[in-house]
Design a protein around this motif. Sequence first.
Motif, PDB file in Angstrom:
ATOM      1  N   PRO A   1      -8.591  21.825   2.563  1.00 53.91           N
ATOM      2  CA  PRO A   1      -8.992  20.427   2.664  1.00 53.91           C
ATOM      3  C   PRO A   1      -7.863  19.503   2.235  1.00 53.91           C
ATOM      4  N   THR A   2      -7.825  18.319   2.813  1.00 57.66           N
ATOM      5  CA  THR A   2      -6.778  17.346   2.537  1.00 57.66           C
ATOM      6  C   THR A   2      -7.399  16.079   1.985  1.00 57.66           C
ATOM      7  N   VAL A   3      -6.793  15.545   0.931  1.00 56.56           N
ATOM      8  CA  VAL A   3      -7.223  14.289   0.339  1.00 56.56           C
ATOM      9  C   VAL A   3      -6.104  13.278   0.503  1.00 56.56           C
ATOM     10  N   ARG A   4      -6.414  12.145   1.101  1.00 50.97           N
ATOM     11  CA  ARG A   4      -5.443  11.066   1.236  1.00 50.97           C
ATOM     12  C   ARG A   4      -5.618  10.111   0.064  1.00 50.97           C
ATOM     13  N   VAL A   5      -4.562   9.868  -0.665  1.00 48.05           N
ATOM     14  CA  VAL A   5      -4.603   8.975  -1.822  1.00 48.05           C
ATOM     15  C   VAL A   5      -3.879   7.689  -1.473  1.00 48.05           C
TER      16      VAL A   5
ATOM     17  N   LYS B   1       0.862  -1.197   0.000  1.00 47.55           N
ATOM     18  CA  LYS B   1       0.000   0.000   0.000  1.00 47.55           C
ATOM     19  C   LYS B   1       0.891   1.238   0.000  1.00 47.55           C
ATOM     20  N   ILE B   2       0.562   2.203  -0.841  1.00 49.81           N
ATOM     21  CA  ILE B   2       1.287   3.468  -0.898  1.00 49.81           C
ATOM     22  C   ILE B   2       0.315   4.570  -0.534  1.00 49.81           C
ATOM     23  N   SER B   3       0.655   5.381   0.437  1.00 46.39           N
ATOM     24  CA  SER B   3      -0.213   6.489   0.846  1.00 46.39           C
ATOM     25  C   SER B   3       0.450   7.807   0.495  1.00 46.39           C
ATOM     26  N   ILE B   4      -0.298   8.689  -0.117  1.00 40.58           N
ATOM     27  CA  ILE B   4       0.199   9.992  -0.530  1.00 40.58           C
ATOM     28  C   ILE B   4      -0.756  11.040  -0.004  1.00 40.58           C
ATOM     29  N   ARG B   5      -0.248  12.078   0.630  1.00 41.91           N
ATOM     30  CA  ARG B   5      -1.084  13.172   1.111  1.00 41.91           C
ATOM     31  C   ARG B   5      -0.903  14.351   0.170  1.00 41.91           C
ATOM     32  N   ILE B   6      -2.002  14.849  -0.361  1.00 39.12           N
ATOM     33  CA  ILE B   6      -1.965  15.923  -1.346  1.00 39.12           C
ATOM     34  C   ILE B   6      -2.591  17.169  -0.749  1.00 39.12           C
ATOM     35  N   ARG B   7      -1.878  18.275  -0.818  1.00 40.80           N
ATOM     36  CA  ARG B   7      -2.396  19.561  -0.350  1.00 40.80           C
ATOM     37  C   ARG B   7      -2.281  20.569  -1.481  1.00 40.80           C
ATOM     38  N   PRO B   8      -3.142  21.590  -1.521  1.00 39.23           N
ATOM     39  CA  PRO B   8      -2.996  22.654  -2.513  1.00 39.23           C
ATOM     40  C   PRO B   8      -1.668  23.377  -2.311  1.00 39.23           C
ATOM     41  N   PRO B   9      -1.108  23.970  -3.367  1.00 39.78           N
ATOM     42  CA  PRO B   9       0.157  24.694  -3.234  1.00 39.78           C
ATOM     43  C   PRO B   9       0.043  25.812  -2.210  1.00 39.78           C
ATOM     44  N   ARG B  10       1.186  26.117  -1.571  1.00 42.02           N
ATOM     45  CA  ARG B  10       1.193  27.208  -0.599  1.00 42.02           C
ATOM     46  C   ARG B  10       0.821  28.516  -1.288  1.00 42.02           C
ATOM     47  N   GLY B  11       0.026  29.291  -0.581  1.00 41.62           N
ATOM     48  CA  GLY B  11      -0.373  30.570  -1.139  1.00 41.62           C
ATOM     49  C   GLY B  11      -1.565  30.495  -2.068  1.00 41.62           C
ATOM     50  N   ALA B  12      -2.045  29.278  -2.344  1.00 35.74           N
ATOM     51  CA  ALA B  12      -3.215  29.157  -3.218  1.00 35.74           C
ATOM     52  C   ALA B  12      -4.429  29.742  -2.522  1.00 35.74           C
TER      53      ALA B  12
ATOM     54  N   VAL C   1      -7.060   2.609  -6.769  1.00 38.72           N
ATOM     55  CA  VAL C   1      -6.693   3.915  -6.227  1.00 38.72           C
ATOM     56  C   VAL C   1      -7.879   4.424  -5.409  1.00 38.72           C
ATOM     57  N   GLN C   2      -7.596   4.888  -4.211  1.00 35.67           N
ATOM     58  CA  GLN C   2      -8.660   5.393  -3.337  1.00 35.67           C
ATOM     59  C   GLN C   2      -8.315   6.799  -2.852  1.00 35.67           C
ATOM     60  N   TRP C   3      -9.292   7.680  -2.958  1.00 31.14           N
ATOM     61  CA  TRP C   3      -9.166   9.049  -2.456  1.00 31.14           C
ATOM     62  C   TRP C   3     -10.087   9.183  -1.246  1.00 31.14           C
ATOM     63  N   GLU C   4      -9.559   9.603  -0.128  1.00 31.23           N
ATOM     64  CA  GLU C   4     -10.342   9.658   1.113  1.00 31.23           C
ATOM     65  C   GLU C   4     -10.208  11.022   1.769  1.00 31.23           C
ATOM     66  N   VAL C   5     -11.319  11.515   2.303  1.00 31.62           N
ATOM     67  CA  VAL C   5     -11.316  12.782   3.038  1.00 31.62           C
ATOM     68  C   VAL C   5     -12.020  12.580   4.371  1.00 31.62           C
TER      69      VAL C   5
ATOM     70  N   SER D   1     -14.960   8.456   0.716  1.00 31.75           N
ATOM     71  CA  SER D   1     -13.893   8.098  -0.214  1.00 31.75           C
ATOM     72  C   SER D   1     -14.464   7.670  -1.551  1.00 31.75           C
ATOM     73  N   LEU D   2     -13.650   7.814  -2.585  1.00 32.17           N
ATOM     74  CA  LEU D   2     -13.938   7.289  -3.916  1.00 32.17           C
ATOM     75  C   LEU D   2     -12.799   6.349  -4.278  1.00 32.17           C
ATOM     76  N   ALA D   3     -13.126   5.220  -4.917  1.00 37.98           N
ATOM     77  CA  ALA D   3     -12.108   4.254  -5.311  1.00 37.98           C
ATOM     78  C   ALA D   3     -12.356   3.832  -6.752  1.00 37.98           C
ATOM     79  N   ALA D   4     -11.258   3.673  -7.492  1.00 36.58           N
ATOM     80  CA  ALA D   4     -11.336   3.251  -8.891  1.00 36.58           C
ATOM     81  C   ALA D   4     -10.359   2.117  -9.120  1.00 36.58           C
ATOM     82  N   ASP D   5     -10.779   1.114  -9.879  1.00 36.20           N
ATOM     83  CA  ASP D   5      -9.910  -0.002 -10.236  1.00 36.20           C
ATOM     84  C   ASP D   5      -9.262   0.278 -11.587  1.00 36.20           C
ATOM     85  N   LEU D   6      -7.970   0.038 -11.662  1.00 36.77           N
ATOM     86  CA  LEU D   6      -7.216   0.250 -12.896  1.00 36.77           C
ATOM     87  C   LEU D   6      -6.538  -1.045 -13.295  1.00 36.77           C
ATOM     88  N   ALA D   7      -6.568  -1.325 -14.572  1.00 38.30           N
ATOM     89  CA  ALA D   7      -5.935  -2.540 -15.075  1.00 38.30           C
ATOM     90  C   ALA D   7      -5.408  -2.282 -16.473  1.00 38.30           C
ATOM     91  N   GLU D   8      -4.527  -3.181 -16.928  1.00 36.94           N
ATOM     92  CA  GLU D   8      -3.978  -3.062 -18.275  1.00 36.94           C
ATOM     93  C   GLU D   8      -5.116  -3.077 -19.291  1.00 36.94           C
TER      94      GLU D   8
END
Length: 456
Positions: free
Chosen positions: A28-32, A1-12, A69-73, A82-89
């Motif tokens: 707001p923060t979205v955890r991917v 599992k890979i977790s990434i925290r995404i925030r808007p750019p500073r000053g946005a 891939v799952q996006w959670e708030v 959260s929203l989740a999408a399955d990706l495949a070849e």
Amino acid sequence: KISIRIRPPRGAPRRVAQPAAAAAMGSPTVRVSVYPKNAVPADPSVSGPLSTNEAAAALLGALRAPFRVQWEVALQGGGTASLAADLAEGATAWPPRKVLLSVSPHDVGGSETNEQVWLSMPTSMSAEQLECVISAGRNSVVTDAPSERQACGLVANAVSSASPPTNRRLEAPTHFGADLVEADAHRSVLQPRCLQQWHSDVCGHHALFNVSCLLRGCAADLFDEECFWRVTLGNIAALVRCGEGTGRWERSRVTCGIADEAHLRELVFADPALRDHVSIVSAREVWTRQLRTEQSPIRAALDAVRLRKKQAHGFILGATAHWYAAVVYAASDDGTPPRILICDSKNAPLAGRLSSEAEAARAAEECVEASRPLCFEALRRLPDWAHQPEALVHEAVEEGVAEWWKGIHKSNMFWQYQPLSVKRALKHSEYLDVFTYLQDIAVLVGIPQVEQQSDL
């Protein structure tokens, strides 16, 4: 599992519409999160740094493996969405057509169980539509009933409470005003406007909600979108529990949003206000067969309304690929004849147009022709069709876009973009089903000025 925290750019800059409470808490923060869809056991013989050969094989294997891939708030007041999408070849579009929504409801305590709810959602939805479903999901409650059947029950508290039809006088509402889609005075058919369906798979839940509102005498709730989603998400969660407890269906069978005949029967049976007052008919052939048997439940219910032994009876009617709701009301004390109310979650005008088989065919043709520009625009939005000559796109609208599965040509009934000839045949069959239902109900409850069909 890979977790990434995404925030808007500073000053946005913050959004102007952001509530003051949210602004005080920061952006707001979205955890991917990324999950392998099928876990692959590690090879114990491979450890430490890899050779170039092993590295190439490992990287390509990971690249081609399906993953989610799952996006959670986090939600204010507790819970998550959260929203989740399955990706495949082989995936050809982003975002995919559908994603899985998950919402953790409020902790309401008491004797009710608070559960996570799921629903597959179209990515074409608007932010307002998604917000309404998330809000309803936070407040949905699944009754912790003692039996497996009752655990599948309709969340009655979500609809304005009212006694079952047998406990009070229930008459057909007549003053819809601008909220009346169409009427047929000849057959005493009224078509009230109801909540517009935008999720393509939930017509069965719309039909159940509409018939429940009408039988409870709560026609105003037909437009309450959050109430609808609260009921529907609670029902889906209850169906998940029922399926897992009995093994009758997989979770994905109900979280996709589709409610088939078996699901609808479970939900109706568990609701005392609906159990003996709603009949479910999956197809016109089933309807005709029951009407030819005088002791059938449907024939008995219509006879009871005609004889005024029953004030009203509801129907969830399957018409080819769509579910409709109908309620027939007995004649009133002032001599008003029986009335039929029909609800279509697409609000297509049907009550007056489907007065004969010829009218049903004409209405189907008009509906299919109206879909031409919509289908053209939908194809143009696809990457593979964005730059195609206009003539080819029009041809695809007419002939459909062929699909294959593992080298086998799929039936054109199951293509995402069907030929217009298939759409025309399906819509004609659907409208002919509705015409038959309305005509037979009118005859059997004794509505005047309707000629009895020879096969009844």
